[in-house]
Enzyme design. Sequence first.
Site, PDB file in Angstrom:
ATOM      1  N   TRP A 118       0.870  -1.513   0.587  1.00  0.00           N
ATOM      2  CA  TRP A 118       0.095   0.059   0.157  1.00  0.00           C
ATOM      3  C   TRP A 118       0.930   1.206  -0.214  1.00  0.00           C
ATOM      4  CZ3 TRP A 118      -4.146  -1.106  -1.800  1.00  0.00           C
ATOM      5  CH2 TRP A 118      -5.214  -2.250  -2.003  1.00  0.00           C
ATOM      6  N   ASP A 151      -1.633   6.642   6.840  1.00  0.00           N
ATOM      7  CA  ASP A 151      -2.637   5.588   6.111  1.00  0.00           C
ATOM      8  C   ASP A 151      -2.661   4.685   6.863  1.00  0.00           C
ATOM      9  OD1 ASP A 151      -4.714   3.713   5.337  1.00  0.00           O
ATOM     10  OD2 ASP A 151      -3.313   3.012   3.456  1.00  0.00           O
ATOM     11  N   LYS A 165     -12.250  -2.267   8.296  1.00  0.00           N
ATOM     12  CA  LYS A 165     -11.368  -2.667   8.470  1.00  0.00           C
ATOM     13  C   LYS A 165     -12.245  -2.875  10.461  1.00  0.00           C
ATOM     14  CE  LYS A 165      -7.737  -2.497   5.225  1.00  0.00           C
ATOM     15  NZ  LYS A 165      -7.817  -3.884   4.763  1.00  0.00           N
TER      16      LYS A 165
END
Length: 367
Positions: free
Chosen positions: A102, A172, A196
């Site tokens: 990511w 992030d 999540k």
Amino acid sequence: MKRARNFNAGPAALPLEVLQRAQNEWLNIEDSGMSVMELSHRSAEFEKIHNHAIQTLKELMEIPENYEVLLLQGGASLQFSMIPMNILKDGKRADYVLTGSWSEKALKEAKKVGETAVVASSKDDTYTYIPKVTDIEMNEDAAYLHITSNNTIYGTQWNEFPATGNVPLVADMSSDILSRKIDVSKFGIIYAGAQKNLGPSGITVVIIRKDLITDNDKIPSMLNYSIHSKNNSLYNTPPTLAIYLLSLVLDWAKEQGGVEKIAEINAEKAKAIYDIIDNSNGFYKGHALYESRSHMNVTFTLPTEEAEKQFLKEVKEAGFVGLNGHRSIGGCRASIYNAVPLSHCQELAAFMKKFQDAYMAKETQTH
């Protein structure tokens, strides 16, 4: 109906209490005679839900007054572009720490906008660890320093955040937001896809220091933090159902005792599974180095591909869902986000021990 023991990496488990409350309110939200999906996003009923979600997050995370909370769309992946478009000015450089797929994707998008640099990386060691903060070669004049606080694919997590001085720290936190107490004031921007720890897919939370929100007519309106800030994240029609469920998850988090209590439970959950790995005499091997282990994603392999296939087959038959590792690296992964009960982690740990004993006994008989 028996609930699955859900270890999916995202979209992930939601608290049962949240789903039950949503079910009870499904046809009549706020005595409106309508479902939340039917409400106008300009209505007083939805505005109450929307503002409650923002205020509850501020309370749970102790977000200072000089920060704005935006509820946006496009997932964390859109933030890979929005962040450099909004705060990477001409003549400046954006610094990135690479700790997994990511962060690589975030860097890829930033390169399209302006100058970037990789100032630390664990790529050469297959992202098994988080670089030490002392090893980050940050430019003191950088537009920002970007990190990914938890790496779902490789199972690593930052335990200490870099002190960046006047350089905004951008994180992030899609896979570990609200899982532990953090000092928001150390960050310029925190962003997270909700699917999540915060709710369902379709909503992205952006916590941004107000001085980083600047007017720039050259940025398309939907990608402009200033536009969303001025309109309380209601510039266009928002994902109303996702925001409603976000609001319920945040209420649930408060009822659990807040972030500190949730962090305690998360540590117990992680310990239950890591203890099995550590005491397996190498039968289970964790991907992440000990000091970089994630409390959200436990990644591991078994001695052979055959053993892994057998484990994943039997664990699925036993009612556990989502234990396959990411398609890019294989292996196994247990994602143990906030809504995964401690009992499910203990049951998984017991299954892992039982599977190892049975497999080893069979191997002994064979040889």
